[in-house]
Design an enzyme around this catalytic site. Structure first.
Site, PDB file in Angstrom:
ATOM      1  N   CYS A  29     -45.227 -35.220  -7.454  1.00  0.00           N
ATOM      2  CA  CYS A  29     -45.456 -36.424  -8.637  1.00  0.00           C
ATOM      3  C   CYS A  29     -43.860 -37.161  -8.878  1.00  0.00           C
ATOM      4  O   CYS A  29     -42.946 -36.440  -9.137  1.00  0.00           O
ATOM      5  CB  CYS A  29     -45.832 -35.299  -9.859  1.00  0.00           C
ATOM      6  SG  CYS A  29     -48.076 -34.806  -9.402  1.00  0.00           S
ATOM      7  N   GLN A  30     -43.841 -37.636  -9.264  1.00  0.00           N
ATOM      8  CA  GLN A  30     -42.679 -38.359 -10.131  1.00  0.00           C
ATOM      9  C   GLN A  30     -42.659 -37.920 -11.631  1.00  0.00           C
ATOM     10  O   GLN A  30     -40.977 -38.031 -11.253  1.00  0.00           O
ATOM     11  CB  GLN A  30     -43.136 -40.380  -9.607  1.00  0.00           C
ATOM     12  CG  GLN A  30     -42.106 -40.972 -10.152  1.00  0.00           C
ATOM     13  CD  GLN A  30     -42.258 -42.467 -10.078  1.00  0.00           C
ATOM     14  OE1 GLN A  30     -43.284 -42.582 -10.980  1.00  0.00           O
ATOM     15  NE2 GLN A  30     -41.171 -43.351 -10.584  1.00  0.00           N
TER      16      GLN A  30
END
Ligand SMILES: Cc1ncc(COP(=O)(O)O)c(C=O)c1O
Lengths: 406, 145
Positions: B57-58
């Protein structure tokens, strides 16, 4: 003052819509938009005179070579280099820095030497030095900055010694906007015999550049931040230093004579331009320089400065939960900030829903973000084609976001 | 403990109906997701540790689980409201179900509400990572039970 409406007409993309809204492009620090003359130059080259340079003895090759070398001359004048041979075409700022690190650095660094960079450097001006330093037993040391985002000059002076072989600093910070006192930095570094590289990615299109007056040893920048194409840029180096540097890549135009007993290298600038160069983009880069010359760098910068001032004041007034990161006295047109209780990604995405493009995140300056204890910021960076109405739209968007979620 | 009365498909259809009301307006959609994010209870600080971070996940997303009477209870948090909103949707669909139900779940709502286009490819990949991690827990519990 420039006629912004007239200027905007030169950029086809500015009349497009994004997510059902008129595009407001405030991500110019990452790359700016291209005027029609630049786009047309690319098409013209491939349609009308695509040909390799410096080799063919035919009409097209002649025309291509002429246009290609014309860009070099334009760049020489643009930064007031003493000779056009001091302009080496690269794929951009990053390649320019790597070239210097891998050639000058490899030949001149040894165990215990130091390379000084500032805390606000882009990763492109940190990592190439770390790579060569690790190989040579040298160290890369960061020059500290103040809370306002300015280099602490006295600290820099204390760090100077005979061990310092290279000082590599950004002219204008992409994450803070700070314009560094490079002239003073160069002078001090030279007093200790260090060579100085200036990362001009964010300065070349906005600040006056005179490499002879600055007396920098190297200056690097990228075309795509100067209305030119991506994957293109140049390295300026002083002739005597470039002459003494070993070549970077081997092959193609960089060769004078090759035999299996040994190879002799071509003269500057070709010594550093291996292989078939990026001809179309080099030619288009020339058109970008002509474009800047036509409108006037100073005039454009004056408009950008007015935009920055307007946006900064408006942000402070209308978004009290915003905190500006980077409040140097001398700044290029970069407005970097955070908003209390809202993550920078979320702000970016909500602005995007209204067609407003800003940059969010660490801006490839993680050590700088660590200095401020931040994950990232929201960055609006302006160009000469941006308007005060666009700034209004942007602030309106922020006010709305804060009202909903702040 | 209340057992979910609607099945996974029904809850997804409910979400699709909710988003339909937003008429595909990008800004309203994002605001709505952020609101969902803000409504999700905060995760206890002790669980906000690197081991609980979802990879890929960013933004940062922490996910923990509890296993009660054969059903999985998910808790999550994120440093951004949009991401938190997205995982709250997944929790709404998958919470309080048996590992087998979760493993077999066909999650179609994300595509149906056109979320890919709204949040961009990086966050969509992050969303896929969240699903993977939630199913991974289900697999682990099914092996244990
Ligand atoms: C200050 C600075 N240095 C270096 C770079 C890297 O430029 P390029 O990606 O064109 O090589 C950038 C681009 O964002 C920059 O802003």
């Amino acid at each position: 003052m420039i006629d912004v409406e007239q200027l905007r007409k030169e950029f086809p993309i500015l009349s497009t819509e994004v997510n059902g809204h008129q595009l407001t492009y405030f991500d110019n620090g990452a790359t700016n938009q291209k005027p029609k003359v630049v786009i047309d130059a690319l098409e013209e080259y491939y349609k009308e005179y695509n040909s390799n340079v410096h080799r063919g003895a035919h009409t097209l090759a002649d025309k291509a070579t002429g246009a290609f070398e014309e860009t070099r001359t334009l760049l020489q004048k643009f930064i007031n280099a003493a000779k056009s041979e001091e302009i080496i075409f690269t794929s951009g700022t990053t390649e320019g820095i790597n070239l210097v690190a891998q050639t000058y650095g490899r030949a001149n660094l040894s165990q215990g030497d130091e390379i000084l960079v500032s805390t606000m450097e882009h990763h492109s001006n940190i990592v190439p030095w770390q790579l060569i330093a690790a190989e040579k037993g040298a160290t890369v040391r960061p020059i500290p900055i103040s809370d306002k985002g300015e280099i602490i000059f006295e600290e820099f002076e204390k760090m100077l010694s005979d061990k310092v072989k290279v000082v590599a600093v950004v002219h204008a910070s992409n994450a803070l906007g700070t314009v560094n006192p490079v002239e003073k930095i160069i002078e001090k570094a030279h007093a200790f015999g260090a060579k100085v590289l200036i990362d001009g990615a964010q300065s070349a299109a906005h600040l006056p550049i005179d490499v002879q007056k600055l007396d920098c040893d190297f200056f690097v920048t990228s075309a795509h931040k100067m209305f030119g194409p991506t994957g293109m840029g140049f390295l300026y180096g002083k002739e005597n230093i470039l002459n003494d540097m070993p070549p970077y890549m081997g092959g193609g135009e960089m060769i004078k004579e090759v035999s299996f007993d040994g190879t002799s290298f071509n003269t500057l600038p070709y010594k550093f331009e291996a292989g078939t160069p990026n001809i179309a983009d080099t030619i288009a880069f020339g058109k970008a320089i002509e474009f800047i010359n036509k409108w006037g760098k100073e005039e454009m910068a004056a408009h950008e400065a007015a935009l920055l001032k307007y946006a900064t004041e408006k942000l402070k007034k209308e978004v009290p939960t915003a905190k500006i990161i980077g409040e140097a006295e001398n700044k290029v047109c970069v407005l970097s900030f955070i908003i209390e209780n809202i993550h920078n990604y979320d702000v970016g995405m909500m602005l995007d829903a209204r067609g407003i493009a800003v940059r969010t995140g660490h801006h490839c300056t993680q050590p700088l973000m660590a200095r401020y204890g931040l994950e990232g910021t929201i960055r609006a960076s302006f160009s000469a084609y941006n308007t005060f109405e666009e700034v209004d739209r942007f602030i309106e968007g922020l006010v709305r976001i804060v009202k909903m979620f702040g | 403990m209340t057992v979910a009365t609607k099945n996974i498909e029904e809850v997804q259809n409910e979400i699709i109906d909710d988003f339909d009301l937003l008429d595909g307006d990008r800004e309203s959609t994002i605001f709505y997701i952020m609101e969902l994010g803000q409504e999700l209870p905060k995760l206890d600080e002790q669980y906000m540790i690197d081991e609980n971070l979802i990879k890929g996940c960013q933004s940062k997303v922490w996910l923990t689980t509890d296993f009660q009477e054969g059903r999985i209870i998910y808790s999550a948090d994120s440093n951004t409201d949009i991401t938190k909103g997205l995982i709250s949707l997944l929790i709404r669909v998958l919470n309080n179900r048996t590992p087998q139900e979760i493993i077999n779940a066909d999650l179609f709502f994300f595509e149906k509400i056109g979320m890919n286009g709204v949040i961009g490819s990086q966050r969509s990949n992050g969303f896929a990572s969240m699903i993977k991690q939630m199913k991974f827990y289900a697999l682990a519990y099914s092996a244990k039970s």
